[in-house]
Scaffold this active site. Structure first.
Site, short mmCIF file in Angstrom:
data_model
loop_
_atom_site.label_atom_id
_atom_site.label_comp_id
_atom_site.label_asym_id
_atom_site.label_seq_id
_atom_site.Cartn_x
_atom_site.Cartn_y
_atom_site.Cartn_z
N GLU A 1 -79.69 -85.55 53.94
CA GLU A 1 -78.49 -85.72 54.00
C GLU A 1 -78.17 -85.26 55.63
OE1 GLU A 1 -76.55 -87.34 52.16
OE2 GLU A 1 -77.45 -87.20 50.12
N SER B 1 -88.91 -116.73 13.97
CA SER B 1 -88.07 -117.91 13.15
C SER B 1 -86.59 -118.09 13.57
CB SER B 1 -88.53 -117.94 11.93
OG SER B 1 -89.75 -118.18 11.62
#
Length: 671
Positions: A78, A349
């Site tokens: 940072e 199906s």
């Protein structure tokens, strides 16, 4: 000479102005830190279903009770020159600019820890020049009033680490179940990477992103000489043991739906995560709490507690696209994976109605189109390839059957015969119109649902059938308001007629047979007190029931995350879950017939011959529905049917539906 004097005067004035500003900032007190407001998520009725950090999960600790590895990892990623600059880092800004130019994107930020702290403590995240100027002034004041260690300590106790954890102590407890002082190098590097993007880098949301970020941080620490390269490599290889997400989240209502909404709001709408967590915004969603409770109850009761079998359920109102209920799994506290959006499971199906709709609308087939139900080898790709499908348990009629019989019994030979006539490319095009984006290939096995599709896509597609061929794009968030009631976002309702209404109705009529005697869904028909259409689907490791009423389109999937084979008993659990949910969600809604659009006719037919029922063949007659103009005109006894046969059949159909509706209504009332 005059120019030199003027320049000197200007320089002196500038120095005096800067000095005056610094003296002013020195004597001025910093403002009170901004106070977070509770944000809310509301259901369709306006009830609060979630709040975001009413009390922030924050426990401050002094710097000497924070692992040195946390400090080193945080500074490395940072603000590497934190102890060298005075709040602003021109060198860091220049380095970030070079990196961003080299990568052609904003991959590296330039804000110092002090700047971030000033923004988090005193400002909103609006992107304006006024805010940037204030941020600069507050940064200077922080550096004047506090030491570097104090600023670093405030930062580590203030920063957001995701999932409600504010500050390193809360994060250490949340992720690893330990104090911040106990974190090792691997754990510290993991946590230090999260604040950059709490959603993106959270190990709970994406372990890959989190590990990539951890590797970057460890490598920066090694390159800067903070740790040895061998230590970095060892820390990266360390297998971390994460604590399950908080039970308070796990036990809350509709957790998968809440996560979906949060992801949508942050990821797709671009709402800042801090605004969501602290800004007092209100998110109005489409969730129906009654339907959600019915869904959770159906899933809980539908699968035994002592099994690892999973389930997913998604229900959408086909009329407006509202997501009414969502269950992404059975164990949210330990597994937040939302199976509603899984694109790895074969629909089997349950995909066939998309094929049959294509056949009805594009290939001229009707409910009476017949194919032989017997073992068949199909040839395709200009004769170069063959495909030999099988029916479930190798059961065949060994005779010609029509489309209604094929749908009810889920005959695979009929389905593949149909796709060979229709064309697989046309079926894929139909799927795309219905909102299914999952990859598919134009091969015969497509008819049997061999290409994975998510439950979300299936429910949305079937909703089009229920809505007379109009596809309405699903939505879960209606609008978002800020703390003052101003609208930040409002959903647009997108709808399109993608299927002819008459063809959609005929398909619905055919799919109602799935719940009739002999149909694959007949086991649950007795527990359903309203007209319903749907289709089952079963593969070796997946079982589905996707169906709908006029008010609700629902997809239910059951199976195992690792694709384990299902037993017959396990595969039969999808249909009862669907039935229990549908009846529970619509308990206060009277049964309603599917509306019959213009262009539909009905007539009594002789199933054996596929012709109109006439004298001598009325004993086994069946009322069938057709798109006007496709009904048979010849009777089974060889005579030509008259036009009124079709219209009288329509009257008979309406009378039959009226009796069925009245029967359903009486059953519903007695319940």
């Amino acid at each position: 000479m005059r120019l030199i004097k003027l320049t000197g005067v200007c320089a002196a004035l500038f120095v005096f102005a800067i000095a005056g500003l610094l003296i002013y900032l020195r004597v001025q007190s910093l403002p009170v830190a901004s106070i977070s407001q509770t944000s809310q998520m509301l259901d369709l009725q306006g009830n609060v279903i979630d709040t975001f950090h009413t009390t922030q999960n924050r426990r401050s600790v002094p710097l000497n009770r924070i692992s040195p590895y946390v400090v080193q990892a945080t500074l490395a990623i940072e603000d590497r020159r934190f102890y060298e600059h005075e709040g602003f880092d021109p060198i860091g800004m220049g380095r970030a600019m070079l990196v961003n130019v080299h990568n052609m994107s904003a991959t590296q930020g330039a804000s110092t820890l002090t700047q971030q702290l000033a923004r988090n403590l005193y400002l909103t995240h609006e992107r304006t020049w006024g805010r940037k100027i204030k941020e600069a002034l507050y940064t200077i004041q922080l550096e004047m009033h506090y030491s570097k260690d104090e600023i670093l300590n405030m930062y580590l106790n203030q920063i957001y680490y995701g999932h409600g954890a504010y500050g390193i102590e809360a994060a250490a407890e949340q992720y690893f179940g330990k104090h911040a002082s106990e974190l090792d190098l691997a754990e510290s590097a993991m946590l230090a990477g999260i604040p950059k993007g709490p959603k993106y880098y959270s190990p709970y949301m994406s372990m890959k992103n989190a590990k990539d970020r951890q590797h970057t941080i460890l490598q920066v620490m090694a390159n800067d000489g903070v740790i040895k390269q061998t230590d970095a490599d060892q820390a990266y290889r360390e297998m971390l043991s994460f604590k399950p997400l908080s039970e308070s989240r796990g036990n809350s209502f509709a957790p998968y739906f809440r996560d979906y909404v949060r992801s949508f709001v942050i990821g797709q709408l671009g709402i800042d995560e801090r605004l969501l967590d602290e800004g007092g915004i209100r998110i109005f969603t489409t969730l129906d709490s009654n339907a959600q409770r019915a869904a959770e109850k159906a899933v809980t009761e539908g699968i035994p507690a002592n099994t690892e079998q999973q389930a997913a359920l998604i229900a959408i109102d086909p009329r407006n696209g509202y997501v009414k209920a969502m269950v992404g799994g059975r164990d949210y506290p330990n597994n937040q994976y939302n199976r509603v959006f899984a694109t790895t499971r074969q629909p089997g199906s349950s995909f066939k109605p998309i094929l049959y709709l294509t056949a009805l609308q594009q290939a001229g087939m009707t409910p009476l189109s017949r194919f032989m139900s017997a073992p068949t080898t199909f040839t395709y790709d200009e004769g170069r390839l063959t495909y030999e499908p099988h029916n479930y348990n190798d059961k065949y009629v060994n005779d010609y059957i029509d489309m209604r019989q094929a749908i009810a019994s889920s005959d695979n030979i009929y389905a593949v015969s149909s796709i060979m006539q229709v064309g697989a490319d046309n079926v894929i095009n139909m799927a795309r119109k219905l909102g299914i984006d999952s990859p598919m290939k134009p091969v015969p096995s497509l008819a049997l649902g061999t290409f994975p599709v998510s439950p979300f896509e299936m429910a949305s597609a079937f909703g089009t059938f229920a809505n007379e061929g109009v596809r309405v794009k699903p939505i879960a968030v209606l609008r978002i308001e800020d703390s003052s009631g101003h609208i930040l976002y409002e959903a647009s309702h997108e709808s399109e007629q993608v299927v002819d209404a008459a063809h959609a109705y005929v398909l619905t009529s055919l799919m109602e047979s799935v719940f009739d005697t002999g149909g694959t869904g007949h086991r649950v028909s007795a527990s359903m007190n309203r007209p319903v259409a749907g289709k089952t689907g079963t593969t070796a490791s997946d079982a589905w029931l996707v169906g709908y009423t006029p008010e609700l389109a629902t997809a239910v999937w059951v199976g195992y995350d690792k694709g384990r084979r299902l037993t017959t008993t396990e595969a039969h659990r999808a249909a009862p879950i669907f039935a229990a949910f549908t009846e529970g969600a619509l308990a206060s809604v009277p049964p309603k017939m599917f509306p019959m659009p213009e262009g539909v006719v009905s007539a009594y037919i002789d199933p054996k011959s596929g012709k109109l029922a006439g004298e001598g063949c009325e004993d086994n007659k069946r009322l069938e529905t057709f798109v006007a103009g496709t009904q048979p005109t010849e009777t089974c006894d060889g005579n030509t049917g008259k036009a009124e046969d079709a219209s009288s059949g329509t009257d008979a159909r309406k009378e039959e539906q009226r009796k069925s509706w009245w029967s359903d209504l009486k059953r519903w009332w007695k319940e």
